[in-house]
Scaffold this motif. Structure first.
Motif: not given
Length: 279
Positions: A236-251, A267-271
């Motif tokens: 479907y030609d979707l944007i592919v993202t990644g992230g840590t779901d960082f919560h600091g010490m609340h992990m 990231i360029d596609r998002i912008w």
């Protein structure tokens, strides 16, 4: 260099001040960062006011909570570069009120169970956001010596399925959430499909053209789902993202900011998509 496009601060249920995250991102070698706190405009406003911080470009973002009524499961939708429309702001206020109402019930019960636990001490953790989360309540019990961490046995006893003091807020449907994102001309990315078993939903939303992307590089996405998500993104030609779901010490498991990333081209596609939608 890539970016971490899924992080949290004490604007919602993370432990860190938002000012720290660009510092961590810069030291991790990132050039982009999205602070995507839950159902709040605060992180969006911060990014708009600080488009570049520590040499890191901040992408306005929020993680919105919805409900898959067909399967009876929560859904998290990452929204990038939205306009702060009246509808979006009303949704954030609604979720703030609902969360505070249910955690207030939990606080009443915890004060009876733990005489040292007080409402004011629990709410001190939410002074920047104005919203009290379950994480804040268990953190106070952690500080008072009742548990040896945030997501340990006591958390499951109190807030797990059927937990002693669990009170969940009502959630709007995922369709409602997506309508709000589209109205705000934001970029909609389905967050961590493995976490809430949202693979079928991902296929349905992609086929209907309701989402712009899927989050694949996430600590809790299982390998089988990642393979299927890459195939879905290609189809479907979707944007592919990644992230840590960082919560600091609340992990629940240690995951430093920058351990999961989104490529520069995505990231360029998002912008670009955000600019096109805003005309």
């Amino acid at each position: 260099m890539p970016g971490d496009l899924h992080t949290h601060t004490n604007f919602s249920d993370g432990s860190s001040d938002i000012e720290l995250l660009p510092v961590l991102a810069q030291r991790a070698g990132l050039t982009s960062l999205a602070v995507s706190d839950h159902d709040t405009e605060l992180c969006i406003q911060y990014a708009l006011q600080h488009p570049v911080d520590q040499g890191v470009r901040l992408i306005p973002a929020v993680e919105m909570t919805g409900f898959d009524t067909k399967r009876g499961r929560r859904v998290h939708m990452l929204c990038y570069c939205p306009n702060l429309t009246p509808g979006l702001l009303a949704f954030f206020q609604l979720m703030k009120d609902r969360r505070n109402a249910v955690t207030s019930m939990s606080i009443d019960e915890l004060e009876q169970m733990y005489p040292q636990f007080t409402r004011q001490a629990a709410k001190d953790f939410s002074r920047r956001s104005g919203v009290t989360y379950k994480t804040h309540l268990i953190r106070l019990l952690y500080e008072y010596g009742y548990t040896d961490g945030i997501y340990k046995d006591l958390y499951r006893e109190l807030f797990g399925r059927g937990g002693k003091v669990l009170h969940d807020p009502a959630y709007e449907s995922v369709e409602t959430v997506l309508d709000l994102i589209h109205e705000a001309k934001g970029v909609a990315v389905l967050a961590h499909p493995s976490v809430y078993k949202s693979m079928e939903l991902a296929e349905e939303l992609a086929a209907a053209g309701q989402i712009d992307g899927v989050e694949i590089d996430h600590p809790r996405n299982v390998s089988e789902d990642r393979e299927k998500l890459h195939a879905l993104a290609d189809r479907y030609d979707l944007i592919v993202t990644g992230g840590t779901d960082f919560h600091g010490m609340h992990m629940s498991k240690p995951t430093p900011l920058g351990a999961c990333t989104t490529s520069d081209c995505m990231i360029d596609r998002i912008w670009q998509l955000a600019r096109e939608r805003k005309g």
